[in-house]
Design a protein around this motif. Structure first.
Motif, PDB file in Angstrom:
ATOM      1  N   SER A 108       4.485   1.842  20.732  1.00  0.00           N
ATOM      2  CA  SER A 108       3.296   2.448  20.125  1.00  0.00           C
ATOM      3  C   SER A 108       3.331   2.366  18.600  1.00  0.00           C
ATOM      4  O   SER A 108       2.736   3.193  17.930  1.00  0.00           O
ATOM      5  N   PHE A 109       4.026   1.384  18.072  1.00  0.00           N
ATOM      6  CA  PHE A 109       4.082   1.259  16.625  1.00  0.00           C
ATOM      7  C   PHE A 109       2.798   0.641  16.088  1.00  0.00           C
ATOM      8  O   PHE A 109       2.070  -0.049  16.804  1.00  0.00           O
ATOM      9  N   VAL A 110       2.535   0.891  14.802  1.00  0.00           N
ATOM     10  CA  VAL A 110       1.373   0.307  14.127  1.00  0.00           C
ATOM     11  C   VAL A 110       1.760  -1.087  13.663  1.00  0.00           C
ATOM     12  O   VAL A 110       2.741  -1.247  12.939  1.00  0.00           O
ATOM     13  N   PRO A 111       1.022  -2.126  14.056  1.00  0.00           N
ATOM     14  CA  PRO A 111       1.394  -3.491  13.651  1.00  0.00           C
ATOM     15  C   PRO A 111       1.439  -3.630  12.131  1.00  0.00           C
ATOM     16  O   PRO A 111       0.564  -3.130  11.423  1.00  0.00           O
ATOM     17  N   ASP A 112       2.464  -4.317  11.654  1.00  0.00           N
ATOM     18  CA  ASP A 112       2.626  -4.464  10.209  1.00  0.00           C
ATOM     19  C   ASP A 112       1.430  -5.167   9.572  1.00  0.00           C
ATOM     20  O   ASP A 112       1.030  -4.837   8.452  1.00  0.00           O
ATOM     21  N   HIS A 113       0.852  -6.155  10.256  1.00  0.00           N
ATOM     22  CA  HIS A 113      -0.283  -6.875   9.677  1.00  0.00           C
ATOM     23  C   HIS A 113      -1.485  -5.962   9.500  1.00  0.00           C
ATOM     24  O   HIS A 113      -2.278  -6.128   8.561  1.00  0.00           O
ATOM     25  N   ALA A 114      -1.629  -4.978  10.401  1.00  0.00           N
ATOM     26  CA  ALA A 114      -2.744  -4.039  10.276  1.00  0.00           C
ATOM     27  C   ALA A 114      -2.540  -3.121   9.073  1.00  0.00           C
ATOM     28  O   ALA A 114      -3.496  -2.803   8.348  1.00  0.00           O
ATOM     29  N   VAL A 115      -1.294  -2.708   8.861  1.00  0.00           N
ATOM     30  CA  VAL A 115      -0.991  -1.892   7.679  1.00  0.00           C
ATOM     31  C   VAL A 115      -1.251  -2.701   6.416  1.00  0.00           C
ATOM     32  O   VAL A 115      -1.831  -2.212   5.443  1.00  0.00           O
ATOM     33  N   LYS A 116      -0.844  -3.946   6.422  1.00  0.00           N
ATOM     34  CA  LYS A 116      -1.016  -4.806   5.247  1.00  0.00           C
ATOM     35  C   LYS A 116      -2.492  -4.995   4.914  1.00  0.00           C
ATOM     36  O   LYS A 116      -2.893  -4.960   3.746  1.00  0.00           O
ATOM     37  N   ASP A 117      -3.320  -5.195   5.928  1.00  0.00           N
ATOM     38  CA  ASP A 117      -4.753  -5.354   5.697  1.00  0.00           C
ATOM     39  C   ASP A 117      -5.332  -4.115   5.012  1.00  0.00           C
ATOM     40  O   ASP A 117      -6.229  -4.218   4.168  1.00  0.00           O
ATOM     41  N   THR A 118      -4.816  -2.947   5.380  1.00  0.00           N
ATOM     42  CA  THR A 118      -5.297  -1.695   4.785  1.00  0.00           C
ATOM     43  C   THR A 118      -4.822  -1.547   3.347  1.00  0.00           C
ATOM     44  O   THR A 118      -5.599  -1.201   2.445  1.00  0.00           O
ATOM     45  N   VAL A 119      -3.565  -1.843   3.100  1.00  0.00           N
ATOM     46  CA  VAL A 119      -2.969  -1.652   1.782  1.00  0.00           C
ATOM     47  C   VAL A 119      -3.473  -2.683   0.779  1.00  0.00           C
ATOM     48  O   VAL A 119      -3.578  -2.406  -0.421  1.00  0.00           O
ATOM     49  N   ASP A 120      -3.809  -3.883   1.246  1.00  0.00           N
ATOM     50  CA  ASP A 120      -4.240  -4.955   0.342  1.00  0.00           C
ATOM     51  C   ASP A 120      -5.484  -4.597  -0.465  1.00  0.00           C
ATOM     52  O   ASP A 120      -5.747  -5.204  -1.513  1.00  0.00           O
ATOM     53  N   HIS A 121      -6.265  -3.632   0.001  1.00  0.00           N
ATOM     54  CA  HIS A 121      -7.515  -3.279  -0.674  1.00  0.00           C
ATOM     55  C   HIS A 121      -7.341  -2.121  -1.662  1.00  0.00           C
ATOM     56  O   HIS A 121      -8.324  -1.686  -2.273  1.00  0.00           O
ATOM     57  N   LEU A 122      -6.139  -1.624  -1.823  1.00  0.00           N
ATOM     58  CA  LEU A 122      -5.913  -0.492  -2.718  1.00  0.00           C
ATOM     59  C   LEU A 122      -5.931  -0.932  -4.185  1.00  0.00           C
ATOM     60  O   LEU A 122      -5.581  -2.063  -4.519  1.00  0.00           O
ATOM     61  N   ASP A 123      -6.326  -0.006  -5.045  1.00  0.00           N
ATOM     62  CA  ASP A 123      -6.235  -0.246  -6.483  1.00  0.00           C
ATOM     63  C   ASP A 123      -4.768  -0.262  -6.903  1.00  0.00           C
ATOM     64  O   ASP A 123      -3.914   0.397  -6.284  1.00  0.00           O
ATOM     65  N   VAL A 124      -4.483  -1.017  -7.960  1.00  0.00           N
ATOM     66  CA  VAL A 124      -3.123  -1.148  -8.469  1.00  0.00           C
ATOM     67  C   VAL A 124      -3.099  -0.784  -9.945  1.00  0.00           C
ATOM     68  O   VAL A 124      -3.944  -1.256 -10.722  1.00  0.00           O
ATOM     69  N   ASP A 125      -2.154   0.081 -10.321  1.00  0.00           N
ATOM     70  CA  ASP A 125      -1.971   0.440 -11.728  1.00  0.00           C
ATOM     71  C   ASP A 125      -0.756  -0.289 -12.281  1.00  0.00           C
ATOM     72  O   ASP A 125       0.274  -0.400 -11.598  1.00  0.00           O
ATOM     73  N   GLU A 126      -0.861  -0.776 -13.509  1.00  0.00           N
ATOM     74  CA  GLU A 126       0.266  -1.405 -14.184  1.00  0.00           C
ATOM     75  C   GLU A 126       0.982  -0.332 -15.011  1.00  0.00           C
ATOM     76  O   GLU A 126       0.444   0.188 -15.972  1.00  0.00           O
TER      77      GLU A 126
END
Length: 235
Positions: free
Chosen positions: A191-209
């Motif tokens: 019942s784990f969350v697929p890593d690719h699904a997590v990546k798709d979600t995280v890829d859209h986050l804002d990034v601070d330098e």
């Protein structure tokens, strides 16, 4: 602090002593340093000889750490309270939200951001954040950094913090000998969350330098709802 030796020859050269010019305590310290350096050198050799595969269980220390950190992160993000902590984390930078957010980032291969937020969590007293850092450094083969975080964990365990995965120290003084922290995994492997699904979600986050830290992902308003959908789909 000196770097860990890259070879057995280097470890031996670092430990040269000349009998008669040193006290008994200095000789003993040299023997202990040599033993530690040789242990680390052996692990570095193992790291270069064997990489993880899907067809066999993890065997080397960094493979074990990689598997255990993945399992720990999965258990954190699938915990019933994780989405709530992440929902509040955008406005309230609490250590529980930092822990859950960092686990999401690491599962998405955003290791730099994960380390930043785990350090934030551990610095605020969260022992699970320190445990994640311990496993992260073991995964990289950074044994002395791993030993540092292992030594921090017992002092953090009595604080009133969000710790979704119970854990205990086996032998925090010797991370080079193997995984020294045991935790109780609750999530079913099926019942784990697929890593690719997590990546798709995280890829859209804002990034601070951030100075000295680089590119660090930041939480978003809708991230908690997205996590709930991922966890529900996985169950």
């Amino acid at each position: 602090m000196p770097r860990a030796p890259r070879s057995i020859e280097e470890a031996l050269s670092r430990a040269r002593v000349f009998e008669g010019e040193y006290s008994a305590s200095q000789l003993e310290a040299s023997r202990q340093r040599l033993a530690q350096d040789l242990t680390e050198a052996r692990w570095m050799q193992l790291f270069s000889e064997a990489g993880p595969t899907r067809n066999r269980p993890p065997t080397t220390l960094h493979e074990q750490a990689q598997h255990k950190l993945w399992s720990l992160s999965q258990n954190v993000i699938t915990n019933d309270e994780a989405a709530g902590y992440i929902a509040r984390f955008e406005d309230d930078r609490d250590p529980g939200g930092a822990l859950a957010f960092a686990c999401l980032l690491d599962l998405a291969d955003a290791e730099q951001g994960a380390q930043f937020w785990w350090q934030f969590a551990a610095g605020a007293g969260n022992s699970t954040g320190a445990l994640c850092l311990y496993l992260l450094h073991l995964r990289r083969g950074e044994l002395r950094d791993a030993q540092h975080w292992a030594s921090q964990i017992p002092g953090l365990e009595n604080t009133d913090q969000y710790e979704p995965v119970p854990h205990e120290a086996i032998d925090p003084e010797a991370p080079a000998a193997g995984i020294t922290m045991r935790f109780e995994a609750t999530a079913d492997d099926d019942s784990f969350v697929p890593d690719h699904a997590v990546k798709d979600t995280v890829d859209h986050l804002d990034v601070d330098e951030l100075d000295d830290f680089g590119s660090i992902p930041q939480p978003s308003a809708g991230l908690a709802d997205q996590l709930k959908e991922l966890v529900t789909a996985a169950r």
